[in-house]
Scaffold this motif. Sequence first.
Motif, PDB file in Angstrom:
ATOM      1  N   CYS A 229     -17.850   8.486  53.804  1.00 24.72           N
ATOM      2  CA  CYS A 229     -18.262   7.163  54.273  1.00 24.72           C
ATOM      3  C   CYS A 229     -19.554   6.739  53.573  1.00 24.72           C
ATOM      4  O   CYS A 229     -20.591   7.379  53.740  1.00 24.72           O
ATOM      5  CB  CYS A 229     -18.450   7.169  55.785  1.00 24.72           C
ATOM      6  N   LEU A 230     -19.477   5.641  52.832  1.00 25.52           N
ATOM      7  CA  LEU A 230     -20.661   5.063  52.190  1.00 25.52           C
ATOM      8  C   LEU A 230     -21.230   3.923  53.031  1.00 25.52           C
ATOM      9  O   LEU A 230     -22.443   3.807  53.215  1.00 25.52           O
ATOM     10  CB  LEU A 230     -20.305   4.547  50.791  1.00 25.52           C
ATOM     11  N   VAL A 231     -20.345   3.065  53.541  1.00 25.49           N
ATOM     12  CA  VAL A 231     -20.721   1.934  54.396  1.00 25.49           C
ATOM     13  C   VAL A 231     -19.647   1.803  55.467  1.00 25.49           C
ATOM     14  O   VAL A 231     -18.453   1.918  55.173  1.00 25.49           O
ATOM     15  CB  VAL A 231     -20.797   0.611  53.587  1.00 25.49           C
ATOM     16  N   ASN A 232     -20.069   1.540  56.714  1.00 26.11           N
ATOM     17  CA  ASN A 232     -19.081   1.338  57.777  1.00 26.11           C
ATOM     18  C   ASN A 232     -19.654   0.404  58.844  1.00 26.11           C
ATOM     19  O   ASN A 232     -20.014   0.830  59.943  1.00 26.11           O
ATOM     20  CB  ASN A 232     -18.673   2.675  58.404  1.00 26.11           C
ATOM     21  N   ASP A 233     -19.731  -0.869  58.497  1.00 30.12           N
ATOM     22  CA  ASP A 233     -20.257  -1.874  59.425  1.00 30.12           C
ATOM     23  C   ASP A 233     -19.165  -2.655  60.126  1.00 30.12           C
ATOM     24  O   ASP A 233     -19.442  -3.464  61.012  1.00 30.12           O
ATOM     25  CB  ASP A 233     -21.164  -2.861  58.662  1.00 30.12           C
ATOM     26  N   ALA A 234     -17.912  -2.451  59.736  1.00 25.84           N
ATOM     27  CA  ALA A 234     -16.805  -3.203  60.313  1.00 25.84           C
ATOM     28  C   ALA A 234     -16.452  -2.687  61.700  1.00 25.84           C
ATOM     29  O   ALA A 234     -16.628  -1.503  62.018  1.00 25.84           O
ATOM     30  CB  ALA A 234     -15.591  -3.120  59.393  1.00 25.84           C
ATOM     31  N   VAL A 235     -15.931  -3.572  62.516  1.00 28.58           N
ATOM     32  CA  VAL A 235     -15.449  -3.200  63.851  1.00 28.58           C
ATOM     33  C   VAL A 235     -14.079  -2.542  63.712  1.00 28.58           C
ATOM     34  O   VAL A 235     -13.185  -3.080  63.050  1.00 28.58           O
ATOM     35  CB  VAL A 235     -15.362  -4.443  64.764  1.00 28.58           C
ATOM     36  N   GLY A 236     -13.892  -1.383  64.348  1.00 29.15           N
ATOM     37  CA  GLY A 236     -12.618  -0.665  64.270  1.00 29.15           C
ATOM     38  C   GLY A 236     -12.636   0.361  63.158  1.00 29.15           C
ATOM     39  O   GLY A 236     -13.688   0.787  62.673  1.00 29.15           O
ATOM     40  N   GLY A 237     -11.446   0.796  62.744  1.00 32.45           N
ATOM     41  CA  GLY A 237     -11.323   1.728  61.633  1.00 32.45           C
ATOM     42  C   GLY A 237     -11.597   3.174  61.987  1.00 32.45           C
ATOM     43  O   GLY A 237     -11.905   3.977  61.091  1.00 32.45           O
ATOM     44  N   ASP A 339     -19.685   7.741  60.239  1.00 33.01           N
ATOM     45  CA  ASP A 339     -20.869   6.958  59.904  1.00 33.01           C
ATOM     46  C   ASP A 339     -21.279   7.211  58.460  1.00 33.01           C
ATOM     47  O   ASP A 339     -20.907   8.231  57.866  1.00 33.01           O
ATOM     48  CB  ASP A 339     -22.026   7.326  60.839  1.00 33.01           C
ATOM     49  N   PRO A 340     -22.066   6.317  57.872  1.00 29.32           N
ATOM     50  CA  PRO A 340     -22.519   6.524  56.489  1.00 29.32           C
ATOM     51  C   PRO A 340     -23.216   7.881  56.330  1.00 29.32           C
ATOM     52  O   PRO A 340     -23.986   8.310  57.186  1.00 29.32           O
ATOM     53  CB  PRO A 340     -23.495   5.368  56.264  1.00 29.32           C
ATOM     54  N   PHE A 358      -9.085  -2.390  61.288  1.00 32.52           N
ATOM     55  CA  PHE A 358     -10.463  -2.858  61.386  1.00 32.52           C
ATOM     56  C   PHE A 358     -10.533  -4.327  60.976  1.00 32.52           C
ATOM     57  O   PHE A 358      -9.610  -4.871  60.361  1.00 32.52           O
ATOM     58  CB  PHE A 358     -11.408  -1.997  60.541  1.00 32.52           C
ATOM     59  N   ASP A 359     -11.636  -4.962  61.321  1.00 31.23           N
ATOM     60  CA  ASP A 359     -11.829  -6.383  61.048  1.00 31.23           C
ATOM     61  C   ASP A 359     -12.749  -6.528  59.842  1.00 31.23           C
ATOM     62  O   ASP A 359     -13.965  -6.351  59.963  1.00 31.23           O
ATOM     63  CB  ASP A 359     -12.438  -7.062  62.278  1.00 31.23           C
ATOM     64  N   PRO A 360     -12.213  -6.846  58.666  1.00 28.96           N
ATOM     65  CA  PRO A 360     -13.062  -6.930  57.476  1.00 28.96           C
ATOM     66  C   PRO A 360     -14.087  -8.052  57.534  1.00 28.96           C
ATOM     67  O   PRO A 360     -15.093  -8.005  56.817  1.00 28.96           O
ATOM     68  CB  PRO A 360     -12.057  -7.147  56.344  1.00 28.96           C
ATOM     69  N   SER A 361     -13.878  -9.036  58.400  1.00 27.76           N
ATOM     70  CA  SER A 361     -14.852 -10.125  58.523  1.00 27.76           C
ATOM     71  C   SER A 361     -16.071  -9.722  59.347  1.00 27.76           C
ATOM     72  O   SER A 361     -17.077 -10.428  59.365  1.00 27.76           O
ATOM     73  CB  SER A 361     -14.192 -11.350  59.161  1.00 27.76           C
ATOM     74  N   SER A 362     -15.990  -8.560  60.034  1.00 28.56           N
ATOM     75  CA  SER A 362     -17.093  -8.126  60.891  1.00 28.56           C
ATOM     76  C   SER A 362     -18.133  -7.297  60.157  1.00 28.56           C
ATOM     77  O   SER A 362     -19.191  -6.985  60.702  1.00 28.56           O
ATOM     78  CB  SER A 362     -16.547  -7.331  62.084  1.00 28.56           C
ATOM     79  N   GLY A 363     -17.854  -6.915  58.926  1.00 24.64           N
ATOM     80  CA  GLY A 363     -18.808  -6.117  58.164  1.00 24.64           C
ATOM     81  C   GLY A 363     -18.107  -5.340  57.066  1.00 24.64           C
ATOM     82  O   GLY A 363     -16.872  -5.218  57.046  1.00 24.64           O
ATOM     83  N   ALA A 364     -18.903  -4.793  56.171  1.00 25.07           N
ATOM     84  CA  ALA A 364     -18.346  -4.040  55.040  1.00 25.07           C
ATOM     85  C   ALA A 364     -17.878  -2.660  55.487  1.00 25.07           C
ATOM     86  O   ALA A 364     -18.413  -2.071  56.429  1.00 25.07           O
ATOM     87  CB  ALA A 364     -19.397  -3.911  53.941  1.00 25.07           C
ATOM     88  N   ARG A 365     -16.862  -2.136  54.790  1.00 28.49           N
ATOM     89  CA  ARG A 365     -16.356  -0.780  55.022  1.00 28.49           C
ATOM     90  C   ARG A 365     -15.961  -0.199  53.671  1.00 28.49           C
ATOM     91  O   ARG A 365     -15.072  -0.730  53.005  1.00 28.49           O
ATOM     92  CB  ARG A 365     -15.164  -0.796  55.969  1.00 28.49           C
ATOM     93  N   HIS A 366     -16.622   0.870  53.266  1.00 29.65           N
ATOM     94  CA  HIS A 366     -16.362   1.463  51.954  1.00 29.65           C
ATOM     95  C   HIS A 366     -16.372   2.981  52.072  1.00 29.65           C
ATOM     96  O   HIS A 366     -17.403   3.574  52.386  1.00 29.65           O
ATOM     97  CB  HIS A 366     -17.422   0.998  50.942  1.00 29.65           C
ATOM     98  N   PHE A 367     -15.223   3.584  51.873  1.00 31.81           N
ATOM     99  CA  PHE A 367     -15.078   5.035  51.803  1.00 31.81           C
ATOM    100  C   PHE A 367     -14.695   5.404  50.374  1.00 31.81           C
ATOM    101  O   PHE A 367     -14.096   4.610  49.653  1.00 31.81           O
ATOM    102  CB  PHE A 367     -13.973   5.529  52.735  1.00 31.81           C
TER     103      PHE A 367
END
Length: 386
Positions: A229-237, A339-340, A358-367
């Motif tokens: 996990c590099l970034v995980n600000d999205a809701v869900g996932g 978490d990151p 997950f909701d991509p509009s709620s935040g970035a998510r990058h694994f």
Amino acid sequence: MNIAALADYRRYPLISPLSAVQVLPDRVQVHWADGRLSPFHHQWLRDNCPCPECVYSVTREQVLEIVDVAEDLGCHGAHIDSQGCLCLEWSDGHRSRFDPGWLRAHAYDEQSREERRAHKAHSQLWDSSLQLPVFEYQALMDDPAALLQWLLALRDTGLTQVRGAPTEPGSLALIARRISFIRESNFGVLFNVQSKADADSNAYTAFNLPLHSDLPTRELQPGLQFLHCLVNDAVGGESIFVDGFAIADALRREDPEAFLTLCETPVEFRNKDRHSDYRCLAPIIALDALGRVAEIRMANFLRGPFDTSVEQMPRLYHAYRRFIAMTRETRFRVIRRLDPGQLWCFDNRRTLHARNAFDPSSGARHFQGCYIDRDELLSRILVLQR
């Protein structure tokens, strides 16, 4: 010669010294000080002679081929020398000398074989109550003892988490290479798990992924999978895991016919995109040579139409539905959010993984992810244990 030559790089502790040896027409009978009796056939002893004529000392690989030794080879003499080694003189004039630790470790009397089976690594089955094995990134990078404990947990449990990892893209490769080289696939050496419009896999979308193994479309599924996990600000996932071996074990007990169907009926998995087309025909549950579950192959979104006999088709659907239903039971599921700076490392041929939508509009998510074959894990463990 002060010690007996060994045919490999391992060390063999002296469990019990040799006390006596007896030559019989087709075998040598060894008596151990602890009372055990181990017969060794002449062909077996000659085949495993560790002397420099039979084993190249640089590579420690065998150069002798047993077909070049007379089938009626006899033993003209046997004794235990002052270092406790078994010394043999063969009818063709060759001499062999065996370390007692090595000999005991490879003895094939039934008691010795049963001991070896009991000491082999066994999978530790788990369910929703799993105490997740967690390791610190820096310790794994610096300390071989910590690294070994992590690898043993991967081997035996099949699911681990690492915390405190860097969050720079590409940093996953550093810890993966603490085990071995990374296995490249059509998704690259490191692959990015992000939602994108031109996705070539359902993994690169925002909707949920059902429980699956990665690349069941390959003849050999990757053994280990990393997800960092590099970034995980999205809701869900949230990540979801089940122990495929535990589900197979429960299925064997609760519905033996369904278990046998999934072991014996091959299913085709397909992975098609604009540039590649991978296909593999194999059972969902694979057993090893001892009848133990060795692999789960499952990804419904990569499965082709079933192709089996008219009589078998209802049984296959019953077994398949039962297996999928069991993966949805709360008794088996472990659910965690990553978490990151945290990463999963798990046995991809055992531990099925899934992701909630997950909701991509709620935040970035990058694994980022990568694969390493299971053989590399097992080899690294053995080298560290030396």
